[in-house]
Write a protein that holds these residues in place. Structure first.
Motif, PDB file in Angstrom:
ATOM      1  N   UNK A 146      24.695  54.712  52.962  1.00  0.00           N
ATOM      2  CA  UNK A 146      25.622  54.302  51.941  1.00  0.00           C
ATOM      3  C   UNK A 146      26.957  55.210  52.230  1.00  0.00           C
ATOM      4  N   UNK A 147      26.681  56.140  52.583  1.00  0.00           N
ATOM      5  CA  UNK A 147      27.810  57.242  52.971  1.00  0.00           C
ATOM      6  C   UNK A 147      28.524  56.811  53.899  1.00  0.00           C
ATOM      7  N   UNK A 148      27.820  56.268  55.221  1.00  0.00           N
ATOM      8  CA  UNK A 148      28.296  55.864  56.269  1.00  0.00           C
ATOM      9  C   UNK A 148      28.982  54.359  56.142  1.00  0.00           C
ATOM     10  N   UNK A 161      38.173  56.063  64.906  1.00  0.00           N
ATOM     11  CA  UNK A 161      37.073  56.212  63.799  1.00  0.00           C
ATOM     12  C   UNK A 161      35.888  56.596  64.408  1.00  0.00           C
ATOM     13  N   UNK A 162      35.121  57.767  63.843  1.00  0.00           N
ATOM     14  CA  UNK A 162      34.070  58.434  64.328  1.00  0.00           C
ATOM     15  C   UNK A 162      33.020  58.574  63.057  1.00  0.00           C
ATOM     16  N   UNK A 163      31.831  57.984  63.205  1.00  0.00           N
ATOM     17  CA  UNK A 163      30.922  58.233  62.154  1.00  0.00           C
ATOM     18  C   UNK A 163      29.947  59.202  63.018  1.00  0.00           C
ATOM     19  N   UNK A 164      29.588  60.282  62.227  1.00  0.00           N
ATOM     20  CA  UNK A 164      28.328  61.397  62.791  1.00  0.00           C
ATOM     21  C   UNK A 164      27.536  61.331  61.837  1.00  0.00           C
ATOM     22  N   UNK A 165      26.313  60.936  62.012  1.00  0.00           N
ATOM     23  CA  UNK A 165      25.234  61.279  61.025  1.00  0.00           C
ATOM     24  C   UNK A 165      24.155  62.312  61.505  1.00  0.00           C
ATOM     25  N   UNK A 166      23.865  63.213  60.654  1.00  0.00           N
ATOM     26  CA  UNK A 166      23.132  64.306  60.987  1.00  0.00           C
ATOM     27  C   UNK A 166      21.687  64.053  60.587  1.00  0.00           C
ATOM     28  N   UNK A 167      20.806  63.975  61.966  1.00  0.00           N
ATOM     29  CA  UNK A 167      19.446  63.882  61.980  1.00  0.00           C
ATOM     30  C   UNK A 167      18.981  65.226  61.782  1.00  0.00           C
ATOM     31  N   UNK A 168      17.975  65.459  62.670  1.00  0.00           N
ATOM     32  CA  UNK A 168      17.230  66.933  62.770  1.00  0.00           C
ATOM     33  C   UNK A 168      16.346  66.854  64.229  1.00  0.00           C
ATOM     34  N   UNK A 169      15.767  68.049  64.789  1.00  0.00           N
ATOM     35  CA  UNK A 169      14.900  68.218  65.664  1.00  0.00           C
ATOM     36  C   UNK A 169      13.645  67.364  64.932  1.00  0.00           C
ATOM     37  N   UNK A 184      22.092  50.583  65.581  1.00  0.00           N
ATOM     38  CA  UNK A 184      22.269  49.478  64.984  1.00  0.00           C
ATOM     39  C   UNK A 184      23.545  49.535  64.226  1.00  0.00           C
ATOM     40  N   UNK A 185      23.807  50.462  63.520  1.00  0.00           N
ATOM     41  CA  UNK A 185      25.306  50.723  62.872  1.00  0.00           C
ATOM     42  C   UNK A 185      26.305  50.596  63.994  1.00  0.00           C
ATOM     43  N   UNK A 186      26.093  51.624  65.242  1.00  0.00           N
ATOM     44  CA  UNK A 186      27.163  51.531  66.123  1.00  0.00           C
ATOM     45  C   UNK A 186      27.147  50.281  66.603  1.00  0.00           C
ATOM     46  N   UNK A 187      26.472  49.085  67.034  1.00  0.00           N
ATOM     47  CA  UNK A 187      26.536  48.130  67.662  1.00  0.00           C
ATOM     48  C   UNK A 187      27.429  47.210  66.505  1.00  0.00           C
ATOM     49  N   UNK A 211      32.877  46.332  66.823  1.00  0.00           N
ATOM     50  CA  UNK A 211      34.056  45.507  66.959  1.00  0.00           C
ATOM     51  C   UNK A 211      35.325  46.059  66.264  1.00  0.00           C
ATOM     52  N   UNK A 212      35.061  46.936  65.346  1.00  0.00           N
ATOM     53  CA  UNK A 212      36.122  47.584  64.670  1.00  0.00           C
ATOM     54  C   UNK A 212      36.551  48.922  65.277  1.00  0.00           C
ATOM     55  N   UNK A 213      36.080  49.202  66.471  1.00  0.00           N
ATOM     56  CA  UNK A 213      36.569  50.310  67.141  1.00  0.00           C
ATOM     57  C   UNK A 213      35.945  51.670  66.610  1.00  0.00           C
ATOM     58  N   UNK A 214      34.982  51.516  65.893  1.00  0.00           N
ATOM     59  CA  UNK A 214      34.371  52.829  65.256  1.00  0.00           C
ATOM     60  C   UNK A 214      33.008  53.167  66.029  1.00  0.00           C
ATOM     61  N   UNK A 215      33.144  54.431  66.570  1.00  0.00           N
ATOM     62  CA  UNK A 215      31.745  54.870  67.227  1.00  0.00           C
ATOM     63  C   UNK A 215      30.873  55.474  66.268  1.00  0.00           C
ATOM     64  N   UNK A 216      29.397  55.478  66.380  1.00  0.00           N
ATOM     65  CA  UNK A 216      28.548  55.890  65.472  1.00  0.00           C
ATOM     66  C   UNK A 216      27.665  56.804  66.421  1.00  0.00           C
ATOM     67  N   UNK A 217      27.440  58.045  65.922  1.00  0.00           N
ATOM     68  CA  UNK A 217      26.497  58.764  66.724  1.00  0.00           C
ATOM     69  C   UNK A 217      25.596  59.920  66.035  1.00  0.00           C
ATOM     70  N   UNK A 218      24.682  60.400  66.389  1.00  0.00           N
ATOM     71  CA  UNK A 218      24.034  61.521  65.640  1.00  0.00           C
ATOM     72  C   UNK A 218      23.856  62.979  66.269  1.00  0.00           C
ATOM     73  N   UNK A 219      23.732  63.821  65.321  1.00  0.00           N
ATOM     74  CA  UNK A 219      23.450  65.130  65.876  1.00  0.00           C
ATOM     75  C   UNK A 219      22.196  65.496  65.084  1.00  0.00           C
ATOM     76  N   UNK A 220      21.217  66.139  66.098  1.00  0.00           N
ATOM     77  CA  UNK A 220      19.975  66.532  65.485  1.00  0.00           C
ATOM     78  C   UNK A 220      19.834  68.112  65.939  1.00  0.00           C
ATOM     79  N   UNK A 221      20.223  68.772  64.797  1.00  0.00           N
ATOM     80  CA  UNK A 221      20.464  70.282  65.115  1.00  0.00           C
ATOM     81  C   UNK A 221      18.970  71.068  64.952  1.00  0.00           C
ATOM     82  N   UNK A 222      18.602  71.948  65.836  1.00  0.00           N
ATOM     83  CA  UNK A 222      17.485  72.648  65.616  1.00  0.00           C
ATOM     84  C   UNK A 222      17.352  73.667  64.437  1.00  0.00           C
ATOM     85  N   UNK A 223      16.665  74.643  64.995  1.00  0.00           N
ATOM     86  CA  UNK A 223      16.508  75.787  63.615  1.00  0.00           C
ATOM     87  C   UNK A 223      17.882  76.726  63.524  1.00  0.00           C
TER      88      UNK A 223
END
Length: 254
Positions: A123-125, A140-148, A175-178, A182-194
């Protein structure tokens, strides 16, 4: 090439930005020229005035509970006012963990983890995307932080529910990226390690045990992971969407 990494004139929202990885991402975005709104339940470990002076951009802090839509909406409304309707970047970092065995995990444990780590991120996204569409940003760029933890079991901790929450974050990205394409907003995630942060620093034995799991033999400092957020927020990644980036020292390949 350097200009493609510039975020000058852009506005970023970073949840979980008061410390740890969130603060590192916020500092990286600010170094590249973005003004930053920090959303967190905790007070920032570095004062807002010091951050603004250090990076020469505007920083603002909004006390926010990402599990509450009312709290999130209130913060985004305030950001809209304070930054004159501008929003270009979201880095959704807010997250919690609990070291509890699968057989001992309670419904309350499970709900708390998913409320913060998955529902809060989703919902933040959504609110960020609506703000970006409203102000007609072209970058527009949406970056969601996942994890290893979305790629592997965490051997040193009992965290099956946490792994599930981070798997949910990574799974929602395509799914969100797809739907945002249409609105020119890119959506990706980062999976940090330790990563060595304020949360992990009090457990030196745990940090030491992580080293044997990591290909390059050391635990990341927050400074090691912020460059990926800058890349995904900038024009340097303009052809990247729906992807997950593991910033983990090779732990998931070892």
């Amino acid at each position: 090439m350097g200009d493609k990494f510039s975020l000058k004139g852009r506005v970023a929202v970073v949840t979980g930005g008061a410390r740890g990885c969130g603060m590192a991402f916020a500092q990286g975005l600010a170094e590249a020229g973005a003004s930053v709104a920090l959303l967190d339940m905790l007070d920032p470990v570095i004062s807002i005035s010091d951050l603004s002076a250090q990076y020469g951009v505007t920083f603002r802090y909004y006390k926010t509970d990402v599990t509450s839509l009312e709290s999130l909406r209130s913060s985004f409304d305030a950001i809209k006012t304070d930054f004159e309707g501008k929003l270009d970047i979201l880095c959704a970092t807010a997250g919690v963990n609990k070291n509890v065995h699968f057989l001992d995990t309670t419904e309350d444990d499970f709900n708390k983890l998913f409320d913060v780590n998955a529902r809060g991120v989703y919902f933040t996204a959504q609110l960020a995307a609506k703000a970006m569409i409203e102000n007609k940003t072209k970058v527009g760029s949406i970056i969601l932080v996942a994890s290893i933890a979305s790629h592997m079991a965490i051997r040193s901790q009992r965290s099956s529910a946490y792994c599930g929450t981070k798997g949910a974050v990574r799974a929602m990205v395509p799914g969100i990226a797809a739907e945002m394409n249409a609105f020119g907003i890119r959506v990706n995630s980062i999976s940090p390690g330790y990563v060595r942060t304020e949360m992990t620093a009090p457990f030196p034995d745990l940090i030491e045990s992580w080293k044997d799991e990591i290909m390059n033999g050391r635990v990341a400092e927050p400074d090691d992971i912020k460059g990926c957020a800058v890349f995904l927020a900038s024009d340097a990644s303009r052809y990247v969407t729906g992807a997950d980036y593991r910033v983990d020292g090779g732990v998931t390949m070892w």
